[in-house]
Write a protein that holds these residues in place. Structure first.
Motif, PDB file in Angstrom:
ATOM      1  N   THR A  51     -77.479  72.595 -18.316  1.00 29.85           N
ATOM      2  CA  THR A  51     -77.421  71.839 -17.065  1.00 29.85           C
ATOM      3  C   THR A  51     -78.473  70.744 -17.136  1.00 29.85           C
ATOM      4  OG1 THR A  51     -76.714  73.819 -15.889  1.00 29.85           O
ATOM      5  CG2 THR A  51     -77.645  72.049 -14.555  1.00 29.85           C
ATOM      6  N   ASN A  52     -78.081  69.534 -16.788  1.00 31.11           N
ATOM      7  CA  ASN A  52     -79.051  68.427 -16.782  1.00 31.11           C
ATOM      8  C   ASN A  52     -80.024  68.605 -15.633  1.00 31.11           C
ATOM      9  OD1 ASN A  52     -77.840  67.104 -18.976  1.00 31.11           O
ATOM     10  ND2 ASN A  52     -76.280  66.258 -17.611  1.00 31.11           N
ATOM     11  N   THR A  53     -81.296  68.535 -15.958  1.00 33.19           N
ATOM     12  CA  THR A  53     -82.326  68.807 -14.959  1.00 33.19           C
ATOM     13  C   THR A  53     -83.463  67.800 -15.086  1.00 33.19           C
ATOM     14  OG1 THR A  53     -83.376  70.307 -16.532  1.00 33.19           O
ATOM     15  CG2 THR A  53     -81.910  71.310 -14.894  1.00 33.19           C
ATOM     16  N   ILE A  54     -84.391  67.895 -14.136  1.00 33.98           N
ATOM     17  CA  ILE A  54     -85.659  67.168 -14.216  1.00 33.98           C
ATOM     18  C   ILE A  54     -86.751  68.201 -13.964  1.00 33.98           C
ATOM     19  CG2 ILE A  54     -87.108  65.402 -13.136  1.00 33.98           C
ATOM     20  CD1 ILE A  54     -84.592  63.907 -12.332  1.00 33.98           C
ATOM     21  N   GLY A  55     -87.773  68.183 -14.756  1.00 30.86           N
ATOM     22  CA  GLY A  55     -88.863  69.135 -14.531  1.00 30.86           C
ATOM     23  C   GLY A  55     -90.207  68.458 -14.673  1.00 30.86           C
ATOM     24  N   TYR A  56     -91.227  69.127 -14.145  1.00 32.82           N
ATOM     25  CA  TYR A  56     -92.615  68.738 -14.406  1.00 32.82           C
ATOM     26  C   TYR A  56     -93.132  69.695 -15.484  1.00 32.82           C
ATOM     27  CZ  TYR A  56     -93.091  66.014  -9.990  1.00 32.82           C
ATOM     28  OH  TYR A  56     -92.990  65.100  -8.974  1.00 32.82           O
ATOM     29  N   ASN A  57     -93.534  69.193 -16.617  1.00 26.35           N
ATOM     30  CA  ASN A  57     -94.079  70.001 -17.721  1.00 26.35           C
ATOM     31  C   ASN A  57     -93.101  71.086 -18.170  1.00 26.35           C
ATOM     32  OD1 ASN A  57     -96.248  68.483 -16.942  1.00 26.35           O
ATOM     33  ND2 ASN A  57     -97.690  70.176 -16.713  1.00 26.35           N
ATOM     34  N   GLY A  58     -91.814  70.895 -17.982  1.00 25.78           N
ATOM     35  CA  GLY A  58     -90.856  71.919 -18.374  1.00 25.78           C
ATOM     36  C   GLY A  58     -89.468  71.496 -17.960  1.00 25.78           C
ATOM     37  N   SER A  59     -88.510  72.419 -18.110  1.00 23.35           N
ATOM     38  CA  SER A  59     -87.119  72.007 -17.908  1.00 23.35           C
ATOM     39  C   SER A  59     -86.653  72.089 -16.463  1.00 23.35           C
ATOM     40  CB  SER A  59     -86.195  72.832 -18.802  1.00 23.35           C
ATOM     41  OG  SER A  59     -86.272  74.196 -18.459  1.00 23.35           O
ATOM     42  N   TYR A  60     -87.295  72.901 -15.643  1.00 27.38           N
ATOM     43  CA  TYR A  60     -86.857  73.007 -14.245  1.00 27.38           C
ATOM     44  C   TYR A  60     -88.044  73.461 -13.406  1.00 27.38           C
ATOM     45  CZ  TYR A  60     -83.955  73.940 -10.180  1.00 27.38           C
ATOM     46  OH  TYR A  60     -83.413  73.905  -8.908  1.00 27.38           O
ATOM     47  N   LEU A  61     -88.271  72.838 -12.284  1.00 30.17           N
ATOM     48  CA  LEU A  61     -89.450  73.031 -11.427  1.00 30.17           C
ATOM     49  C   LEU A  61     -90.713  72.646 -12.199  1.00 30.17           C
ATOM     50  CD1 LEU A  61     -88.456  76.295  -9.487  1.00 30.17           C
ATOM     51  CD2 LEU A  61     -88.203  73.917  -8.747  1.00 30.17           C
ATOM     52  N   GLY A  62     -91.875  73.030 -11.674  1.00 32.20           N
ATOM     53  CA  GLY A  62     -93.127  72.637 -12.317  1.00 32.20           C
ATOM     54  C   GLY A  62     -94.140  73.745 -12.172  1.00 32.20           C
ATOM     55  N   PRO A  63     -95.293  73.596 -12.850  1.00 23.42           N
ATOM     56  CA  PRO A  63     -96.327  74.615 -12.755  1.00 23.42           C
ATOM     57  C   PRO A  63     -96.899  74.690 -11.339  1.00 23.42           C
ATOM     58  CG  PRO A  63     -97.149  72.668 -13.907  1.00 23.42           C
ATOM     59  CD  PRO A  63     -95.685  72.453 -13.690  1.00 23.42           C
ATOM     60  N   THR A  64     -97.470  75.840 -11.029  1.00 23.23           N
ATOM     61  CA  THR A  64     -98.171  76.018  -9.757  1.00 23.23           C
ATOM     62  C   THR A  64     -99.597  75.508  -9.937  1.00 23.23           C
ATOM     63  OG1 THR A  64     -96.833  77.932  -9.189  1.00 23.23           O
ATOM     64  CG2 THR A  64     -98.980  77.755  -8.092  1.00 23.23           C
ATOM     65  N   ILE A  65     -99.997  74.567  -9.083  1.00 22.46           N
ATOM     66  CA  ILE A  65    -101.344  73.994  -9.165  1.00 22.46           C
ATOM     67  C   ILE A  65    -102.248  74.799  -8.229  1.00 22.46           C
ATOM     68  CG2 ILE A  65    -102.731  71.931  -8.726  1.00 22.46           C
ATOM     69  CD1 ILE A  65    -100.158  70.274  -9.258  1.00 22.46           C
ATOM     70  N   ILE A  66    -103.329  75.312  -8.766  1.00 25.60           N
ATOM     71  CA  ILE A  66    -104.258  76.105  -7.943  1.00 25.60           C
ATOM     72  C   ILE A  66    -105.532  75.298  -7.725  1.00 25.60           C
ATOM     73  CG2 ILE A  66    -105.554  78.261  -7.772  1.00 25.60           C
ATOM     74  CD1 ILE A  66    -103.344  79.611  -9.351  1.00 25.60           C
ATOM     75  N   LEU A  67    -105.852  75.038  -6.467  1.00 29.45           N
ATOM     76  CA  LEU A  67    -106.999  74.201  -6.108  1.00 29.45           C
ATOM     77  C   LEU A  67    -107.908  74.959  -5.152  1.00 29.45           C
ATOM     78  CD1 LEU A  67    -105.034  70.885  -5.314  1.00 29.45           C
ATOM     79  CD2 LEU A  67    -106.274  71.416  -7.428  1.00 29.45           C
ATOM     80  N   ASN A  68    -109.180  74.608  -5.177  1.00 34.70           N
ATOM     81  CA  ASN A  68    -110.134  75.175  -4.229  1.00 34.70           C
ATOM     82  C   ASN A  68    -110.531  74.113  -3.222  1.00 34.70           C
ATOM     83  OD1 ASN A  68    -110.546  77.870  -5.346  1.00 34.70           O
ATOM     84  ND2 ASN A  68    -111.394  76.763  -7.101  1.00 34.70           N
ATOM     85  N   LYS A  69    -110.527  74.491  -1.968  1.00 34.95           N
ATOM     86  CA  LYS A  69    -110.982  73.561  -0.935  1.00 34.95           C
ATOM     87  C   LYS A  69    -112.377  73.066  -1.290  1.00 34.95           C
ATOM     88  CE  LYS A  69    -111.674  73.087   4.031  1.00 34.95           C
ATOM     89  NZ  LYS A  69    -111.437  73.688   5.356  1.00 34.95           N
TER      90      LYS A  69
END
Ligand code: C2O
Ligand code: CU
Ligand code: CU
Length: 555
Positions: A51-69
């Motif tokens: 299936t043709n897709t668009i991803g962030y850093n991969g083929s579908y969806l993207g990594p979870t970004i974990i940030l601290n306030k």
């Protein structure tokens, strides 16, 4: 009965067997530099079908970004698509030029690197493209990911927080796929697939203890109406942009497109059992996408149905499981409405009975029109009335808001926390919101507000507003101000900045007349502008919490 019918329908029409598959858990990225590359790809949702897709850093969806306030972060977004894109940090409290709105385009082959301080409270946010007219195309093909913000308030509470083990991200989507080619179709009225974290026929292993589920409705269109098949009570602990005052006991959770909620569910002592999170579409009021069909709209296979959305296999508990639901979480203090000015927003179909085309205050989005302006520190009340035939998840960029009333009454307890999307019912549904923009201002670049049904947004159900700087903070002037100077002007190749203060810490941004950021740099007094095309530019100088905007000409 309905459920059996549905699986038969999908099983037959796709000709593919329906074994349950463990959901994938997105990888995580953390630290002060986050690198994202958005690119075309292919993904096998069904064995043997690309299936043709668009991803962030991969083929579908993207990594979870974990940030601290409180941390500083630089987001490097590298656009490898053959097309322009933007990356919007949905729910994050950032300046307009760092927001990833349609005014921050990243051309094909280019990158964009906003830097900002994370000012948000612990909760689940997300990121996705926001190029006007292309948002739906890029998001439904897979360009979306979660952002988890942590802070000291949340860290001080006994809560599950082992990512992927007892703290599980659930990116929930309805999608429309062609049943022979398995390609994603942009007509979301007829969604015929559901997925969690990009997994079709999903199941998840959950330890027999209290777990936290971070639920995002990343569908382009449909409303989630979630509950468990055994009718159990669960506890909502966050709304879009922060902890609720206390856990709210629920048996149903309703989320429009773009909304998030974290819930706690107690599976203690249930090792070996199987449960389901169900979609109870038939419980939605008429006019809510996914609920009973309204006149004039096609009936999708998942409309007005109850069916299993996610299978849960309860497995052995972890070594030190969380076994309790906290009594209280935080104290949310909505702004006091005294002294606020209110603005009215009227949502109407165009024409009146339309189910596809909607206007806010009679107009469609126009990128060159600022729909209204406010001043920094203005207390704003938004009165939104939906006269159309359909519910709309209304979203505002740049800051959270509190819902002060919905359909004229105080919102339910799980809607009384920090929000950035409010689902407003059809045919006279109303919401009143209160918010205040104190930390950022920009006299040129606006913030967006829009419906988060992506086809509505792409069709212009969007507007933009400026948070104007208090006159002492910013002035747009020629090439000098208070002893500050940019020279030469006009400039050919090297622009030099002369500061008026002793501080050597500053950032500069060069923005074109369309409000597009072209160059950003830190602490550099010489900026190479040789590659700019001829014309007028603005230079934003950020220093000591002040922004000075100066204008220069490139020749
Ligand atoms: Cu998630 Cu303006 O959008
Ligand atoms: Cu947003
Ligand atoms: Cu809408």
């Amino acid at each position: 009965m309905k459920k059996i019918f549905l699986s038969l329908l999908i099983g037959i029409s796709s000709g593919i067997s329906l074994a349950q598959t463990l959901i994938s858990i997105p990888d995580t990225l953390s630290g002060s530099t986050i690198n994202l590359t958005i690119a075309d790809s292919t993904h096998q949702f069904f064995n043997g079908f690309n299936t043709n897709t668009i991803g962030y850093n991969g083929s579908y969806l993207g990594p979870t970004i974990i940030l601290n306030k409180g941390q500083n972060v630089t987001m490097n977004v590298n656009n490898m698509l053959p097309d322009t894109t933007t990356t919007h940090w949905h729910g994050l409290h950032v300046a307009p030029m760092d927001d990833g709105s349609p005014h921050n385009p990243i051309m094909s082959g280019n990158s964009w690197s906003p830097s900002f301080t994370v000012m948000d409270n612990a909760a689940t946010y997300w990121y996705h493209p926001h190029l006007h007219g292309k948002t739906m195309n890029q998001v439904v093909k897979g360009a979306a990911g979660l952002i988890i913000v942590r802070d000291i308030v949340e860290s001080g509470i006994t809560l599950p927080r082992t990512y992927g083990v007892d703290d599980i991200p659930l990116v929930c989507q309805f999608q429309h796929m062609d049943t022979t080619t398995q390609q994603i179709i942009l007509d979301d009225e007829l969604d015929n697939i559901t997925m969690v974290n990009g997994t079709i026929n999903p199941m998840v292993n959950i330890p027999a203890q209290v777990v936290r589920l971070r639920i995002l409705n990343a569908s382009s269109h449909r409303v989630l109406q979630f509950g468990f098949n055994d009718g159990r009570t669960f506890y909502q602990i966050t709304s879009d942009a922060g902890l609720l005052n206390g856990p709210v006991a629920l048996t149903r959770l309703r989320l429009g497109s773009g909304e998030r909620a974290e819930i706690l569910v107690d599976f203690s002592g249930q090792n070996g059992n199987t449960y389901y999170i169900n979609q109870f579409g038939n419980e939605l009021p008429a006019g809510f996408p996914g609920g009973p069909p309204m006149m004039g709209s096609p009936i999708g296979p998942y409309d007005n149905m109850t069916f299993n959305f996610l299978q849960i296999n309860v497995v052995a508990p972890t070594l030190s499981p969380i076994t309790t639901i906290p009594v209280s979480l935080t104290t949310n203090t909505p702004w006091n409405a005294a002294g606020a000015t209110s603005a009215n927003f009227l949502i109407q179909g165009s024409p009146m009975m339309s189910m596809t085309n909607f206007l806010i205050n009679g107009v469609q989005y126009n990128e060159n029109t600022v729909n209204f302006s406010k001043q920094q520190d203005d207390l704003m009340i938004w009165n939104i009335t939906n006269q159309s035939m359909m519910a709309h998840p209304f979203h505002i960029h740049g800051n959270h808001f509190f819902i002060t009333s919905i359909n004229g009454v105080t919102p339910a307890a799980n809607l009384r926390g920090r929000k950035d999307v409010v689902l407003i019912g059809p045919q006279g549904g109303t919401a009143t919101l209160i918010t205040k923009y104190e930390d950022f201002c920009d006299s040129i670049m606006p913030y967006m507000y829009h419906c988060h049904i992506l086809s509505h947004e792409d069709h212009g159900m969007m507007g933009q507003f400026l948070v104007q700087c208090l006159s002492t903070a910013v002035s747009v002037i020629e090439n000098k101000s208070d002893g500050m100077l940019v020279y030469p002007n006009p400039v050919n190749d090297l622009l030099t900045i002369q500061l008026n203060a002793s501080t050597e810490t500053f950032t500069t941004e060069i923005v074109n007349v369309l409000g597009e950021q072209i160059i950003k740099s830190s602490n550099s007094k010489n900026i190479d502008v040789s590659f700019l095309t001829e014309g007028v530019y603005f230079i934003y100088l950020h220093q000591d919490n002040k922004i000075t905007v100066m204008k220069f000409i490139k020749e």
